[in-house]
Motif scaffolding. Structure first.
Motif, PDB file in Angstrom:
ATOM      1  N   ASN A 189      -7.281  -7.868  -0.505  1.00  0.00           N
ATOM      2  CA  ASN A 189      -6.809  -6.489  -0.679  1.00  0.00           C
ATOM      3  C   ASN A 189      -5.814  -6.347  -1.824  1.00  0.00           C
ATOM      4  O   ASN A 189      -4.858  -5.569  -1.743  1.00  0.00           O
ATOM      5  CB  ASN A 189      -6.178  -5.971   0.615  1.00  0.00           C
ATOM      6  CG  ASN A 189      -4.901  -6.708   0.980  1.00  0.00           C
ATOM      7  OD1 ASN A 189      -4.692  -7.847   0.541  1.00  0.00           O
ATOM      8  ND2 ASN A 189      -4.063  -6.077   1.777  1.00  0.00           N
ATOM      9  N   GLN A 227       0.857  -1.182   0.000  1.00  0.00           N
ATOM     10  CA  GLN A 227       0.000   0.000   0.000  1.00  0.00           C
ATOM     11  C   GLN A 227       0.894   1.232   0.000  1.00  0.00           C
ATOM     12  O   GLN A 227       1.355   1.689   1.035  1.00  0.00           O
ATOM     13  CB  GLN A 227      -0.918  -0.015   1.232  1.00  0.00           C
ATOM     14  CG  GLN A 227      -1.709  -1.309   1.412  1.00  0.00           C
ATOM     15  CD  GLN A 227      -2.566  -1.626   0.211  1.00  0.00           C
ATOM     16  OE1 GLN A 227      -2.862  -0.754  -0.587  1.00  0.00           O
ATOM     17  NE2 GLN A 227      -2.974  -2.869   0.073  1.00  0.00           N
ATOM     18  N   ASN A 247     -12.979   2.927   0.692  1.00  0.00           N
ATOM     19  CA  ASN A 247     -12.114   4.018   0.253  1.00  0.00           C
ATOM     20  C   ASN A 247     -12.807   5.367   0.373  1.00  0.00           C
ATOM     21  O   ASN A 247     -12.157   6.388   0.570  1.00  0.00           O
ATOM     22  CB  ASN A 247     -11.678   3.768  -1.187  1.00  0.00           C
ATOM     23  CG  ASN A 247     -10.764   4.839  -1.718  1.00  0.00           C
ATOM     24  OD1 ASN A 247     -11.190   5.710  -2.472  1.00  0.00           O
ATOM     25  ND2 ASN A 247      -9.494   4.793  -1.322  1.00  0.00           N
ATOM     26  N   ASP A 279       0.235   4.251  -0.742  1.00  0.00           N
ATOM     27  CA  ASP A 279      -0.369   5.533  -0.379  1.00  0.00           C
ATOM     28  C   ASP A 279      -0.995   5.410   1.006  1.00  0.00           C
ATOM     29  O   ASP A 279      -2.133   4.993   1.156  1.00  0.00           O
ATOM     30  CB  ASP A 279      -1.433   5.927  -1.407  1.00  0.00           C
ATOM     31  CG  ASP A 279      -1.880   7.371  -1.228  1.00  0.00           C
ATOM     32  OD1 ASP A 279      -2.379   7.937  -2.200  1.00  0.00           O
ATOM     33  OD2 ASP A 279      -1.738   7.923  -0.124  1.00  0.00           O
ATOM     34  N   GLU A 280      -0.238   5.756   2.008  1.00  0.00           N
ATOM     35  CA  GLU A 280      -0.721   5.612   3.371  1.00  0.00           C
ATOM     36  C   GLU A 280      -1.809   6.618   3.717  1.00  0.00           C
ATOM     37  O   GLU A 280      -2.480   6.499   4.732  1.00  0.00           O
ATOM     38  CB  GLU A 280       0.453   5.753   4.350  1.00  0.00           C
ATOM     39  CG  GLU A 280       1.485   4.638   4.225  1.00  0.00           C
ATOM     40  CD  GLU A 280       0.912   3.272   4.524  1.00  0.00           C
ATOM     41  OE1 GLU A 280      -0.042   3.182   5.319  1.00  0.00           O
ATOM     42  OE2 GLU A 280       1.404   2.282   3.955  1.00  0.00           O
ATOM     43  N   LYS A 281      -1.998   7.633   2.897  1.00  0.00           N
ATOM     44  CA  LYS A 281      -3.021   8.632   3.170  1.00  0.00           C
ATOM     45  C   LYS A 281      -4.392   8.214   2.649  1.00  0.00           C
ATOM     46  O   LYS A 281      -5.365   8.951   2.782  1.00  0.00           O
ATOM     47  CB  LYS A 281      -2.620   9.972   2.561  1.00  0.00           C
ATOM     48  CG  LYS A 281      -1.369  10.581   3.204  1.00  0.00           C
ATOM     49  CD  LYS A 281      -1.046  11.931   2.584  1.00  0.00           C
ATOM     50  CE  LYS A 281       0.199  12.536   3.229  1.00  0.00           C
ATOM     51  NZ  LYS A 281       0.550  13.853   2.639  1.00  0.00           N
ATOM     52  N   ASN A 282      -4.467   7.029   2.041  1.00  0.00           N
ATOM     53  CA  ASN A 282      -5.755   6.515   1.592  1.00  0.00           C
ATOM     54  C   ASN A 282      -6.410   7.480   0.603  1.00  0.00           C
ATOM     55  O   ASN A 282      -7.548   7.895   0.769  1.00  0.00           O
ATOM     56  CB  ASN A 282      -6.678   6.279   2.792  1.00  0.00           C
ATOM     57  CG  ASN A 282      -7.894   5.445   2.423  1.00  0.00           C
ATOM     58  OD1 ASN A 282      -7.931   4.819   1.373  1.00  0.00           O
ATOM     59  ND2 ASN A 282      -8.877   5.447   3.294  1.00  0.00           N
ATOM     60  N   LEU A 342      -9.049   2.201   5.436  1.00  0.00           N
ATOM     61  CA  LEU A 342      -7.669   2.194   5.911  1.00  0.00           C
ATOM     62  C   LEU A 342      -7.452   3.293   6.950  1.00  0.00           C
ATOM     63  O   LEU A 342      -8.033   4.374   6.858  1.00  0.00           O
ATOM     64  CB  LEU A 342      -6.709   2.411   4.747  1.00  0.00           C
ATOM     65  CG  LEU A 342      -6.500   1.244   3.778  1.00  0.00           C
ATOM     66  CD1 LEU A 342      -5.465   1.632   2.731  1.00  0.00           C
ATOM     67  CD2 LEU A 342      -6.065  -0.017   4.506  1.00  0.00           C
ATOM     68  N   ASN A 343      -6.626   2.975   7.928  1.00  0.00           N
ATOM     69  CA  ASN A 343      -6.223   3.928   8.966  1.00  0.00           C
ATOM     70  C   ASN A 343      -7.364   4.330   9.898  1.00  0.00           C
ATOM     71  O   ASN A 343      -7.233   5.282  10.656  1.00  0.00           O
ATOM     72  CB  ASN A 343      -5.608   5.194   8.339  1.00  0.00           C
ATOM     73  CG  ASN A 343      -4.473   4.879   7.393  1.00  0.00           C
ATOM     74  OD1 ASN A 343      -3.611   4.069   7.712  1.00  0.00           O
ATOM     75  ND2 ASN A 343      -4.481   5.491   6.216  1.00  0.00           N
ATOM     76  N   ARG A 365      -2.551   0.322  -4.887  1.00  0.00           N
ATOM     77  CA  ARG A 365      -3.674   1.145  -4.429  1.00  0.00           C
ATOM     78  C   ARG A 365      -3.924   0.901  -2.936  1.00  0.00           C
ATOM     79  O   ARG A 365      -3.627  -0.182  -2.407  1.00  0.00           O
ATOM     80  CB  ARG A 365      -4.938   0.812  -5.209  1.00  0.00           C
ATOM     81  CG  ARG A 365      -4.787   0.959  -6.712  1.00  0.00           C
ATOM     82  CD  ARG A 365      -4.667   2.399  -7.134  1.00  0.00           C
ATOM     83  NE  ARG A 365      -4.518   2.511  -8.586  1.00  0.00           N
ATOM     84  CZ  ARG A 365      -4.521   3.643  -9.260  1.00  0.00           C
ATOM     85  NH1 ARG A 365      -4.640   4.794  -8.612  1.00  0.00           N
ATOM     86  NH2 ARG A 365      -4.393   3.658 -10.572  1.00  0.00           N
ATOM     87  N   PRO A 366      -4.503   1.876  -2.251  1.00  0.00           N
ATOM     88  CA  PRO A 366      -4.761   1.724  -0.809  1.00  0.00           C
ATOM     89  C   PRO A 366      -6.008   0.882  -0.555  1.00  0.00           C
ATOM     90  O   PRO A 366      -7.106   1.384  -0.360  1.00  0.00           O
ATOM     91  CB  PRO A 366      -4.960   3.167  -0.347  1.00  0.00           C
ATOM     92  CG  PRO A 366      -5.476   3.887  -1.553  1.00  0.00           C
ATOM     93  CD  PRO A 366      -4.817   3.240  -2.740  1.00  0.00           C
TER      94      PRO A 366
END
Length: 693
Positions: free
Chosen positions: A360, A29, A455, A31-34, A414-415, A388-389
């Motif tokens: 995922n 993943q 998402n 892109d940790e910022k989703n 995510l997160n 992709r996240p």
């Protein structure tokens, strides 16, 4: 090992195995910022799917876009990257195809605009010629059997003589010549062996069960086996071994869960091959040329003995029956992460195509050389998913108010869950995404719908409510006559569970789904109008009486079963029950916004089902948005239409639940979408429609 069933063919599938392993292409993943995943990434055509080997192993095939439309591609098994399209569909795309045993012909079937009037086609790879093998108007044909013993011929079921019954023919794929095997005036379908002999026939019984008959000579039939209503869904003949003397069955009689048995037709000896106390022999949707809904078992290509069987409670697990494949499965489970599925085998069984599925990431395809015990990575099905996240799907078991265990699946953004305990750090807006059928089930694995919603910031929950299959006959039969009642209660109990666990914000829960789940959406909006902040109904059933009375003629023999499971349209009391459970009669109870989407050619849940809800809501001045597709049937096959629908649904959900959304952009281009009612209810929709025009 083939079965012809009411014009829809059911046969033996290849192995799906649930395992974990190591060493494969990894999908981090990045892109940790989703960040927002574009709808085209999630709902556009795959790069490649439905991968198969020719019977001799020399060629590989798959579905892939050609000029934006899914077609069959064929190439050398050594250099699959050099494959080229061999079909030229320019409209809905091809979804069902397979190899003939000539090794030079592709067989596929296709309808027009989603009307389910299927035609069967043969493509000669030597000259590129495509032949319609069933050139009749107003029929629904399907493929019943293909045998390596007769590579030039296939068995086809056609209702061209009598629309209510499918006769079966032996058809030469090179010439199109047809020879009648069995004229049908009474049966739901037939079971055909590997020599194209009709071995058994099946018909429904007045009590909702079914009875199996065998030929007695001179065109007469004698009863072979009776199956009561309680076992109708979970007891089926699966096929025959090479000798034709052993019959394989899924059987739930005298037990709860459906186990796999071998029945010696000469001696009557019945042998248990595989069972699971918590789940049935697993059945899955497939898009192979023979079979739409098939048992998840592994069968040797020529010996026809069952080698392994799958069961599925929360996740798929396999039981090995034939030790000859044990070393193969032990090796394959270490190749890559996820559940692996053996989706194609050569006739000599020297090579397999294996796919690996995770929750995922994209599906990954491998070429497995059995002689070398070596798997070679081929490609992914959706390369644009890489990096992709994507979120994880968590199996959970929810207890209903009357003590049933509801196997369910929850996906969180995510997160949102910092300690990874399956509970978000704060309650989230949630979408209850309901499966259709209703006599199928939700499974673990990659879901574009779950990923899309997560998402956008929503928790997503899918529930195997009572009536779902896979958890024993008692669980399935607990849904009898419970449409809009206990089946719906299970969904409400799941919402209450999510609220109590701190997963869902009780003021921001939506219900969404298609077909039966479109019905469940309408039922949720009418029977429990304060539970849901909004609803999205896709080709849903609103009037149960009208729905049953509109069945195609060749569905007529299931009316007795529908009387037991849903309600009896033939009696006054039954029609009263159906009316009580029909959302169309409670439209004035709706309190929250509703989005309805429908294909104009839908043969299962007809456009009138949606039209009536929209008209009733307009009469009562209730807000509704109606999205209609003139070139679609039961669901949206064309990617342009999928993208336009999800663009509308995304804006609708954002408006009422507060999640993120991506502007429409170009997602209406090429779509047939029209919005007869309520475009003003969704910000930006009128402008998007105008821009499309």
């Amino acid at each position: 090992m083939k079965k012809i069933f009411i014009g829809i063919i059911v046969s033996i599938s290849f192995l799906f195995a649930g395992c974990n392993g190591e060493s494969s292409p990894t999908y981090t993943q990045i892109d940790e910022k989703n960040t927002l995943i574009h709808r085209e990434v999630l709902f556009g055509n795959p790069d490649k799917t439905r991968v198969q080997l020719s019977p001799d192993g020399s060629k590989i095939s798959y579905l892939a876009p050609a000029n934006g439309v899914l077609n069959v591609w064929v190439g050398s098994a050594v250099t699959p990257e050099a494959a080229r399209p061999v079909t030229n569909d320019t409209e809905r795309g091809i979804r069902f195809y397979g190899w003939a045993y000539t090794n030079d012909h592709i067989i596929y079937f296709q309808d027009k605009g989603g009307d389910e009037q299927w035609q069967v086609y043969s493509v000669d790879l030597s000259n590129g010629e495509t032949r319609n093998l069933t050139p009749f108007e107003g029929i629904s044909a399907s493929i019943g059997a293909m045998s390596h013993k007769y590579p030039d011929d296939i068995v086809v079921a056609i209702n061209n003589r009598n629309v209510s019954f499918h006769d079966i023919y032996r058809v030469n794929i090179k010439t199109g010549n047809m020879t009648l095997i069995q004229e049908n005036n009474e049966f739901l379908g037939y079971y055909v062996d590997n020599d194209y002999n009709v071995r058994f026939a099946v018909k429904m019984t007045p009590d909702g069960g079914k009875e199996i008959f065998e030929p007695a000579g001179n065109g007469s039939w004698i009863s072979f086996m009776k199956i009561g209503m309680e076992d109708e869904r979970t007891t089926n003949i699966l096929g025959f071994d090479r000798t034709g003397e052993v019959m394989y069955m899924a059987d739930s009689r005298d037990r709860d869960t459906a186990a796999l048995y071998a029945l010696n037709l000469k001696t009557g000896e019945k042998t248990l091959l595989a069972e699971d106390p918590k789940s049935d022999l697993n059945w899955v949707w497939t898009y192979e040329i023979i079979g739409l809904y098939v048992p998840q078992i592994l069968v040797h290509p020529t010996n026809k003995n069952v080698q392994a069987a799958a069961f599925n409670y929360e996740r798929v697990h396999w039981q090995i029956i034939d030790p000859a494949i044990a070393h193969d499965l032990e090796y394959l489970e270490k190749v890559a992460d996820g559940d692996f599925h053996i989706i194609s085998r050569t006739l000599d069984d020297s090579a397999w195509i294996v796919d690996y599925s995770v929750d995922n990431g994209p599906k990954r395809y491998y070429y497995y050389n059995r002689n070398k015990s070596e798997a070679r990575f081929l490609f992914t099905g959706f390369s644009r998913l890489d990096g992709r996240p994507l979120a994880r799907m968590n199996p959970v078991v929810i207890e209903s108010r009357d003590g049933l265990n509801l196997v369910s699946y929850c996906t969180l953004p995510l997160n949102s869950d910092s300690n990874n305990d399956g509970i978000p750090d704060k309650p989230l807006p949630m979408v209850l995404f309901v499966h259709g059928g209703p006599w199928i089930r939700d499974d673990w694995g990659y879901s574009s719908d779950h990923q899309w919603l997560a998402n956008r910031g929503y928790a997503v929950l899918s529930v195997n409510f009572r009536g779902s299959t896979g958890f024993g006959k008692n669980f399935t039969n607990a849904g009898n006559l419970e449409w809009g009642r206990k089946m719906q209660d299970d969904l409400i109990d799941a919402v209450d569970w999510a609220v109590s666990k701190g997963i869902a914000n009780p003021d921001k829960v939506a219900i969404m789904g298609g077909s039966y789940s479109g019905y469940a959406t309408l039922a949720g909006m009418t029977f429990t109008p304060e539970t849901f902040a909004c609803g999205v109904d896709i080709c849903g059933i609103s009037n149960l009486t009208d729905w049953i009375e509109s069945f195609p003629p060749y569905w007529g023999s299931v009316i007795d079963l529908m009387a037991i499971r849903v309600g009896d349209v033939r009696t006054e009391e039954g029609r009263k029950v159906l009316a009580e459970r029909s959302p169309i009669n409670y439209v004035d109870m709706i309190q929250r916004p509703l989005l309805i989407a429908q294909g104009a050619n839908d043969a299962r849940a007809r456009q009138s089902e949606s039209d009536k809800v929209v008209q009733a809501m307009q009469t009562k001045n209730l807000p509704v948005t109606y999205v209609l597709y003139p070139d679609e049937g039961h669901g949206f096959a064309r990617p342009e239409n999928r993208l336009s629908f999800y663009a509308v649904a995304e804006a609708f959900l954002s408006q009422h639940l507060g999640g993120r959304f991506e502007p429409v952009g170009d997602d209406f281009l090429g779509s047939s979408i029209i919005v007869p009612v309520g475009s003003e209810e969704i910000p930006g929709l009128e402008d998007a429609i105008t821009g499309k025009g």
